[in-house]
Scaffold this active site. Sequence first.
Site, short mmCIF file in Angstrom:
data_model
loop_
_atom_site.label_atom_id
_atom_site.label_comp_id
_atom_site.label_asym_id
_atom_site.label_seq_id
_atom_site.Cartn_x
_atom_site.Cartn_y
_atom_site.Cartn_z
N ASP A 201 -64.44 -13.98 -75.20
CA ASP A 201 -63.54 -12.93 -74.68
C ASP A 201 -63.60 -13.31 -73.62
O ASP A 201 -64.13 -13.59 -72.75
CB ASP A 201 -64.33 -12.17 -74.44
N HIS B 99 -61.33 -1.30 -68.95
CA HIS B 99 -62.58 -1.50 -68.91
C HIS B 99 -63.34 -0.94 -67.73
O HIS B 99 -63.36 -0.40 -67.62
CB HIS B 99 -62.23 -3.41 -68.35
N GLY B 100 -65.12 -0.43 -68.50
CA GLY B 100 -65.46 0.10 -67.69
C GLY B 100 -65.05 1.36 -68.43
O GLY B 100 -64.97 1.81 -69.92
N GLY C 79 -62.17 -0.09 -74.68
CA GLY C 79 -62.69 0.61 -75.88
C GLY C 79 -63.47 1.91 -75.46
O GLY C 79 -64.23 2.66 -76.17
N SER C 80 -65.41 1.37 -74.64
CA SER C 80 -65.82 2.46 -74.28
C SER C 80 -65.27 3.53 -73.63
O SER C 80 -64.41 3.65 -72.99
CB SER C 80 -66.69 1.53 -73.20
N ASN D 107 -63.27 -3.14 -78.57
CA ASN D 107 -63.70 -3.87 -77.71
C ASN D 107 -64.76 -3.15 -77.17
O ASN D 107 -64.12 -2.02 -76.75
CB ASN D 107 -63.02 -4.62 -76.69
N ASP E 82 -68.22 -2.75 -74.71
CA ASP E 82 -69.56 -3.86 -73.91
C ASP E 82 -70.41 -2.95 -73.01
O ASP E 82 -71.08 -2.57 -72.89
CB ASP E 82 -68.08 -4.60 -73.05
#
Length: 299
Positions: A82, A180-181, A210-211, A230, A232
Amino acid sequence: MPFINGKDMLMHAYKNGYGVGAFSAHNAETIQAIIWAAEETQSPVMIQVGQKVIQYMGMREMKSMIETFGEGTTVPIAIHLDHSRQFEQTAAAIKQGFQSVMFDGSGLEFEENARITARVVDIARALGIGAEGEIGKIGGTEDGITVEEEDAAITTVEEATRFVDSTDVDYLAISIGTAHGIFHNAPTIRMERLQEIVTAVQRPIVLHGGSSVPDDQVREAISLGVSKINIDTELRQAFSLGVQEVFNENPEEWHLAVSLDKGRERTKEKVLEKIKVFGSEGKAVDLLGSIAKQEEVGV
């Protein structure tokens, strides 16, 4: 062996209207949690090796650990590199036998991003490995690299089309409103733009960040052509809170098998939750059957 070409995995998802969870692993317990959840639901999964864990543990070492825990698994798995920002690292992952790689040139000028991504695609395709590229900057922080909100940019249809025409990348990460995050405010995915890009490029789209995206938005995005999601931050959060749970109950519980097991349990619960949202339950048999048919006819 359960490990398969990432392109085969995502094309099946794309053609059959479900999403594949691309779950980032950080240690033995998170690897096990992902695999166990996939087995329980008979769901294909990608297990991502990101830049932070490469710095901490090593790329080859992490891949070897995933392969060890994956032995005897009945569901298809693709090990994915990634957010590689170096051609040399991406080439090394291809050489090591990753089933999927991402070169992230989104911080480069368009021409340079396309040129390097095209090289990665050529090498990966020759060896039966899926290749991902990114066009448009996705905000937030991942693996210590931050893109400020004002620098993030929604990918245009023209950019996506030019990039695919220049690279023939197997699956494409675009910027459509996620980051992200963990979000402080619920994001709004630009569904109309997503639909326009899918229509134009005719291949699987990757949803980074995607979180904590609301489930209804994720489902709608999958229905429009997102095939890889994704996850994480939510996994790291679940694992860490699970470990904290043990120490909150008993501050003198020093057996790592106890605290790490609780982290693994909470991570598995989160992966199960995401798999249900993505609609990939029970798709493992169909995917493996599709690959077997392709091999029979020599495709």
